[in-house]
Design an enzyme around this catalytic site. Sequence first.
Site, short mmCIF file in Angstrom:
data_model
loop_
_atom_site.label_atom_id
_atom_site.label_comp_id
_atom_site.label_asym_id
_atom_site.label_seq_id
_atom_site.Cartn_x
_atom_site.Cartn_y
_atom_site.Cartn_z
N ASP A 328 26.31 -32.52 69.56
CA ASP A 328 26.75 -32.57 70.95
C ASP A 328 26.67 -31.16 71.52
O ASP A 328 26.66 -30.18 70.77
CB ASP A 328 28.18 -33.10 70.99
N ASP A 629 32.53 -36.29 69.78
CA ASP A 629 33.96 -36.24 70.02
C ASP A 629 34.50 -37.46 70.76
O ASP A 629 35.69 -37.73 70.73
CB ASP A 629 34.34 -34.98 70.79
N ASP A 633 30.50 -41.71 70.90
CA ASP A 633 29.78 -41.16 69.75
C ASP A 633 30.05 -41.94 68.46
O ASP A 633 29.35 -41.74 67.46
CB ASP A 633 30.19 -39.70 69.52
#
Length: 895
Positions: A328, A629, A633
């Site tokens: 990310d 997070d 995801d």
Amino acid sequence: MKDIAWHALTPDEALHSLDASAGGLSREEAARRLAAHGPNSLPAQGRRSAFLRFVLQLHNPLIHVLLASGIVTFWLRDHVDAAVIAAVVIVNAVIGFAQEGRAEKALSGVRSMLAVRATALRDGERREIDASSLVPGDVVLLEPGMRVPADLRLLMARNLRITEAAITGESEPVQKGIDAVEIDLPIADRTSMGYSGSVVSAGQARGLVTGTGEATEIGRIGALVGETETLETPLTRRLDRFSRQITLFILASGLLTFLYGHFIRGMSAFETFLAVVGLAVAAIPEGLPAAVTIVLAIGTRVMAKNRAIVRRLPAVETLGSVTVICSDKTGTLTRNEMTAVRVMLPGRTLEVSGTGYAPDGGFHLDGEIVDPGQDRALQSLARCALLCNDAHLRDEGEAGWQLVGDSTEGALIALARKAGMNLAAATGEFSRVDEIPFDPENRFMATLHHDHRGHAFIFLKGAPERILELCLQDGAGRAIEQACWEKAMKEAASTGMRLLALAHCEVPASMNSLSMDDIARRFMLLGLVGLLDPPREEAVAAVTECRNAGISVKMITGDHAATASSIAKILGLRAAHVLTGKEIEGMDEDALATAVREVDVFARASPEHKLRLVKALQAHGELVAMTGDGVNDAPALKAADIGVAMGNRGTDAAREAADLVLTDDNFATIAKAVQEGRVVFDNIRKSLLFMLPTNGGEAGVIMLAVFAGLSLPVTPGQILWVNTVTAVTLCLALAFEPAEAGVMSRPPPSRSMLTGMLVFRIVYVMLLMIGVTFAMFQWESMRGADIQTARTAAVNMLVTGELVYLFSARHFTAHAFSLETLTGNSAACWTSAILICLQLLFTYFSPMQRTFHTRGLDPSSWLIILLLGFGMFLAVESEKALIRQCRKSFHFFCG
């Protein structure tokens, strides 16, 4: 209703589609729809019983052989070895049981994202109800701090901003409105919708419920989590394959030995059976599960010290094998702290150094340092940035500078402090009298201030296009050159910067209130500020370290393509081509499989996109680590070979789906964890490199005796003794090995636990073990020693051979002729000392002599044992030297 693009409908069209009204449903209609659609909750997932989960931990070929060996050794009344085997089996089963129990909480983490209570209109009246009773057609009221209870089509919105990081991965609150948007926009750009599980950060709204329970976006993600299979770790697969191979080998060897000894050599069935039992027990590396568990536990402890919490023990080794890290952007590769990086003043552009909210850094023009105190234009802009602002920054010592308020405003305060501004002094000199808060329709914020000299000013900040419309001149007193400013804006925007314009004007001192009529075309443009969430400095270094280690790094983000590309350039990733979620949707599996190899940056990615990217990489044989997070995801975290969740800002759903949790949300921590994972992999491989030839040597001694028609050099009971004492001493020493030199400068390890070079080493050492043991047995026999003395000498030769080989096995190819061989791993020295004491008891202690039929040895026997052991040590070191020379020659000829 699932297929309706609610974001593309007007509020009236949405109400008509659901046969609802802006005043809400009646209680009777709501009850009818609740019966038809079901509650607004995610279904509970069925789980296997605790007993079944525990029993399944024993379903492993090596465990089966260990259990069988334990039963046989218990039947032979060797209770100590039987207890050791049973303890190993039970400990591994308990650890596996605990790990699986934690892993099954993933969907529970998604369920916890749902709101518990909601405020809805029923019969035209405002009522607080259980969120699970919401139905399509209900009208819900939203206020700051509330969690959106269902998927909503907004009917009314006033200054509404919703944080959707858990759903989309974008950290900044999204400005919402009621206007219909294009049908094919990704979720992050559907500004007319509110999604279940997101949080209202500002403003008020009224929304029409369009989806509940499984029909919501978060419900769809929950279904993806439930459908996604948890992959076995590479370690699990390797050990399972190894267990099956060694089991077949032991069974085949035992059967062949029994048939040959009984039918060809004419040994009695009982005598042959005892020899086969000794062979089987000798060949089984019963210390392996314990050694692997200890290696993993040590790796877990080291990672925890480095801010990486391991949730599944085998994941420690998996990190050392990864070939691709999908990360990310926000907060992992970047600081998640907006920072002013550029100031565009009339006629010149300054670059701003320093990152985050700390007031560290300065201003540079063409590489030269600019003194902000001597720059009037910069001082005027900084004053506006500081005063037209509602945020606050606090220095909290070790925790650093903490923001209270909007991140963009926090970045402006940090900019003003770098320019030498003091908030208390500035607010004391220019007291705020009135303000116009930021509004998405106006796209600016304005504040009215009076100073102590009888002057009044309006400070203005907002979208550059809107502020330019209100300005007559720039800070140098020149007329606004629209084309020049638009060119600067376009250039900054192309690098992913977010732009804000700042302006001011002087007004009569009598003005004590501010209205929209006062915001007219009379302002002076002070300049533009370019803002970025900058990469972490340590992340830039970590990306370089990973790439040097043969690991590809991919950035997958919900952010815009331009922003992702600009950050990727700084990180050293291939940023020329950014693949967006919309482009991914248009690709078939073959096209995507090709693209993932050529592209490093993926923007505007949805949960399905992330899942497809992970699977496309795995289809190429890559071992994938995925960071995340948000609840969006979770499916990809679960599907990846190792999922890495953020501990600070991560959701429960992400943490429960992950194998590893970073307590500092920092990509650099992943690089450290990869290094420790490689150390773990090396130490497991070293443990195998030690156990297999030593166990094989023990088994080979028995096989050779049977096939040669000789007396057994060691009895099954003595073999059990050797296995017992070495399993609790030498076999565990290599678990404490430090990192090999250059562990992060070599490619990821091969998929096989044993390479061709290591297999050769195993066979070579096994033959050496057999040779020195038989040589010792034959030497004692030839000089007239009885069978018990010869066997005692053979057992001590076996143990000595294993002892000297332990220190050679500490390094794969590096030589052992250094002080570090003895001092580099204190566990090896301590376990060796313990083993020597145990062997002396085995040889000279009368109760042990009666139990194992041993005899005391004279000094000449010990001298031969030590000479043969030293010779074996030199033989192994010679083989390592040959490998080093071959590698040098290979590199020389290959350039």
